[in-house]
Scaffold this motif. Structure first.
Motif, PDB file in Angstrom:
ATOM      1  N   PRO A 270       0.824  -1.209   0.000  1.00 43.24           N
ATOM      2  CA  PRO A 270       0.000   0.000   0.000  1.00 43.24           C
ATOM      3  C   PRO A 270       0.861   1.264   0.000  1.00 43.24           C
ATOM      4  N   LYS A 271       0.441   2.258  -0.717  1.00 42.25           N
ATOM      5  CA  LYS A 271       1.041   3.590  -0.776  1.00 42.25           C
ATOM      6  C   LYS A 271       2.415   3.593  -1.417  1.00 42.25           C
ATOM      7  N   TYR A 272       3.428   3.033  -0.757  1.00 40.03           N
ATOM      8  CA  TYR A 272       4.775   2.960  -1.311  1.00 40.03           C
ATOM      9  C   TYR A 272       5.135   1.500  -1.556  1.00 40.03           C
ATOM     10  N   ASP A 273       5.846   1.229  -2.655  1.00 38.63           N
ATOM     11  CA  ASP A 273       6.193  -0.164  -2.951  1.00 38.63           C
ATOM     12  C   ASP A 273       7.423  -0.606  -2.154  1.00 38.63           C
ATOM     13  N   GLY A 274       7.742  -1.891  -2.294  1.00 36.50           N
ATOM     14  CA  GLY A 274       8.860  -2.448  -1.544  1.00 36.50           C
ATOM     15  C   GLY A 274      10.200  -1.833  -1.901  1.00 36.50           C
ATOM     16  N   PHE A 275      10.354  -1.382  -3.148  1.00 35.02           N
ATOM     17  CA  PHE A 275      11.599  -0.734  -3.557  1.00 35.02           C
ATOM     18  C   PHE A 275      11.837   0.544  -2.741  1.00 35.02           C
ATOM     19  N   HIS A 276      10.764   1.285  -2.526  1.00 39.37           N
ATOM     20  CA  HIS A 276      10.884   2.509  -1.731  1.00 39.37           C
ATOM     21  C   HIS A 276      11.383   2.197  -0.321  1.00 39.37           C
ATOM     22  N   TRP A 277      10.764   1.200   0.306  1.00 42.09           N
ATOM     23  CA  TRP A 277      11.151   0.892   1.679  1.00 42.09           C
ATOM     24  C   TRP A 277      12.532   0.271   1.753  1.00 42.09           C
ATOM     25  N   CYS A 278      12.934  -0.437   0.712  1.00 39.48           N
ATOM     26  CA  CYS A 278      14.298  -0.970   0.667  1.00 39.48           C
ATOM     27  C   CYS A 278      15.299   0.183   0.643  1.00 39.48           C
ATOM     28  N   ARG A 279      15.019   1.202  -0.164  1.00 43.23           N
ATOM     29  CA  ARG A 279      15.899   2.377  -0.200  1.00 43.23           C
ATOM     30  C   ARG A 279      15.983   3.034   1.177  1.00 43.23           C
ATOM     31  N   MET A 280      14.826   3.203   1.816  1.00 40.60           N
ATOM     32  CA  MET A 280      14.800   3.850   3.124  1.00 40.60           C
ATOM     33  C   MET A 280      15.607   3.052   4.150  1.00 40.60           C
ATOM     34  N   ILE A 281      15.446   1.741   4.138  1.00 40.59           N
ATOM     35  CA  ILE A 281      16.178   0.891   5.082  1.00 40.59           C
ATOM     36  C   ILE A 281      17.668   0.928   4.790  1.00 40.59           C
ATOM     37  N   ARG A 282      18.027   0.880   3.493  1.00 41.12           N
ATOM     38  CA  ARG A 282      19.438   0.910   3.132  1.00 41.12           C
ATOM     39  C   ARG A 282      20.114   2.228   3.506  1.00 41.12           C
ATOM     40  N   ASN A 283      19.341   3.279   3.655  1.00 37.79           N
ATOM     41  CA  ASN A 283      19.910   4.558   4.080  1.00 37.79           C
ATOM     42  C   ASN A 283      20.391   4.514   5.527  1.00 37.79           C
ATOM     43  N   VAL A 284      19.848   3.584   6.300  1.00 42.87           N
ATOM     44  CA  VAL A 284      20.173   3.547   7.725  1.00 42.87           C
ATOM     45  C   VAL A 284      20.749   2.217   8.200  1.00 42.87           C
ATOM     46  N   SER A 285      20.729   1.194   7.332  1.00 39.68           N
ATOM     47  CA  SER A 285      21.142  -0.132   7.806  1.00 39.68           C
ATOM     48  C   SER A 285      21.627  -1.021   6.663  1.00 39.68           C
ATOM     49  N   LYS A 286      22.515  -1.942   6.994  1.00 39.21           N
ATOM     50  CA  LYS A 286      22.993  -2.951   6.056  1.00 39.21           C
ATOM     51  C   LYS A 286      22.362  -4.312   6.339  1.00 39.21           C
ATOM     52  N   VAL A 287      21.244  -4.326   7.066  1.00 41.91           N
ATOM     53  CA  VAL A 287      20.574  -5.572   7.428  1.00 41.91           C
ATOM     54  C   VAL A 287      20.241  -6.377   6.170  1.00 41.91           C
ATOM     55  N   PRO A 288      20.323  -7.698   6.195  1.00 42.55           N
ATOM     56  CA  PRO A 288      19.963  -8.507   5.031  1.00 42.55           C
ATOM     57  C   PRO A 288      18.499  -8.301   4.645  1.00 42.55           C
ATOM     58  N   ILE A 289      18.241  -8.211   3.338  1.00 42.95           N
ATOM     59  CA  ILE A 289      16.894  -8.000   2.822  1.00 42.95           C
ATOM     60  C   ILE A 289      16.577  -9.049   1.766  1.00 42.95           C
ATOM     61  N   VAL A 290      15.399  -9.673   1.897  1.00 42.11           N
ATOM     62  CA  VAL A 290      14.911 -10.640   0.911  1.00 42.11           C
ATOM     63  C   VAL A 290      13.614 -10.090   0.326  1.00 42.11           C
ATOM     64  N   PHE A 291      13.544 -10.020  -0.998  1.00 38.53           N
ATOM     65  CA  PHE A 291      12.328  -9.558  -1.652  1.00 38.53           C
ATOM     66  C   PHE A 291      11.412 -10.727  -1.978  1.00 38.53           C
ATOM     67  N   LEU A 292      10.108 -10.484  -1.864  1.00 39.03           N
ATOM     68  CA  LEU A 292       9.087 -11.401  -2.345  1.00 39.03           C
ATOM     69  C   LEU A 292       8.330 -10.707  -3.465  1.00 39.03           C
ATOM     70  N   SER A 293       7.938 -11.449  -4.501  1.00 39.64           N
ATOM     71  CA  SER A 293       7.162 -10.816  -5.565  1.00 39.64           C
ATOM     72  C   SER A 293       6.392 -11.847  -6.372  1.00 39.64           C
ATOM     73  N   SER A 294       5.153 -11.471  -6.734  1.00 38.04           N
ATOM     74  CA  SER A 294       4.369 -12.304  -7.638  1.00 38.04           C
ATOM     75  C   SER A 294       4.622 -11.899  -9.077  1.00 38.04           C
ATOM     76  N   ARG A 295       5.351 -10.801  -9.264  1.00 39.81           N
ATOM     77  CA  ARG A 295       5.688 -10.338 -10.604  1.00 39.81           C
ATOM     78  C   ARG A 295       6.896 -11.112 -11.108  1.00 39.81           C
ATOM     79  N   ASP A 296       6.903 -11.418 -12.388  1.00 42.55           N
ATOM     80  CA  ASP A 296       7.972 -12.272 -12.924  1.00 42.55           C
ATOM     81  C   ASP A 296       8.843 -11.559 -13.942  1.00 42.55           C
ATOM     82  N   HIS A 297       8.810 -10.231 -13.945  1.00 29.38           N
ATOM     83  CA  HIS A 297       9.652  -9.507 -14.896  1.00 29.38           C
ATOM     84  C   HIS A 297      11.092  -9.450 -14.381  1.00 29.38           C
ATOM     85  N   PRO A 298      12.078  -9.758 -15.246  1.00 27.17           N
ATOM     86  CA  PRO A 298      13.479  -9.768 -14.801  1.00 27.17           C
ATOM     87  C   PRO A 298      13.929  -8.449 -14.204  1.00 27.17           C
ATOM     88  N   THR A 299      13.331  -7.333 -14.639  1.00 24.17           N
ATOM     89  CA  THR A 299      13.778  -6.044 -14.108  1.00 24.17           C
ATOM     90  C   THR A 299      13.496  -5.917 -12.607  1.00 24.17           C
TER      91      THR A 299
END
Length: 232
Positions: A56-85
């Motif tokens: 909702p509102k902001y996608d996972g890419f946005h929140w990944c950027r925000m987290i990466r600005n403050v932390s190097k914690v491991p991140i795993v993405f989930l997605s039902s989309r199958d586009h290589p990009t």
């Protein structure tokens, strides 16, 4: 007990993920307010984050950027989309892995366990400081520095650099890198490693060190301690 933050708006899927991970003694947290994901991240201070792309509102890419600005914690993405990009974007933003929906829970758990082992266990058997090409590598901070400055690497970037430097001036095959990075490479696209290598080089270029990670076409990669002719 490792703390895992799951940023997933599908309540049913979140419940299934929480139940499965709890069986492995992980402490699992979810998001109540998707306008304040970063606040929840800061409060929980998790050891690993799982993020859905479509939120909702902001996608996972946005929140990944925000987290990466403050932390190097491991991140795993989930997605039902199958586009290589989507996978490429995830890796470029600093994600450690990408899981395609629908997925088998055993695969997700195996990936999580592999990442946690790599991130929180490997450094205990390694020296704290190493030097390479005139740069200082800090294993505790996941950083590398020289006279041009200091850069901090993500867990995957640092782990790749470590593997290459441990065997410097020797070709490390793509298969070995994938085996060490991801326990079960059947679920990893070959492009994922390429993206991680390119991202590492881009970071090292800030210290004029990217040229010392050389591609050997059809063989793998090599960390040099001499001036290379070029790299792919």
């Amino acid at each position: 007990m490792f703390k895992i933050l799951v940023i997933e708006d599908d309540a049913t899927l979140f419940g299934e993920i929480k139940d499965r991970l709890s069986q492995w003694s992980y402490e699992v947290y979810g998001i109540e307010n998707f306008d304040k994901v970063l606040d929840a991240f800061t409060d929980i201070n998790p050891d690993l984050v799982i993020i859905d792309i479509q939120l909702p509102k902001y996608d996972g890419f946005h929140w990944c950027r925000m987290i990466r600005n403050v932390s190097k914690v491991p991140i795993v993405f989930l997605s039902s989309r199958d586009h290589p990009t989507d996978m490429v974007m995830s890796m470029q933003l600093g994600a450690d892995d990408f899981v395609q929906k629908p997925f088998h829970f055993d695969v997700l758990i195996a990936k999580i366990q592999a990442i946690l082992r790599r991130v929180y266990n490997y450094s205990t058997t390694k020296p704290t400081i190493k030097t390479w090409c005139g740069a200082t590598i800090d294993y505790e901070k996941n950083s590398i520095s020289n006279s041009l400055g200091v850069i901090e690497l993500t867990k995957n970037e640092f782990f790749i650099l470590q593997l290459l430097i441990d065997q410097k001036n020797t070709i490390v095959s793509r298969d070995e890198l994938m085996d060490r990075l991801w326990d079960d490479k059947r679920f990893i696209s070959d492009n994922t490693l390429t993206v991680n290598i390119n991202r590492l080089r881009k970071q090292l270029d800030k210290l004029e060190l990217g040229k010392y990670i050389e591609t050997k076409v059809g063989q793998g990669y090599i960390a040099l301690e001499k001036e290379p002719s070029s790299y792919d």
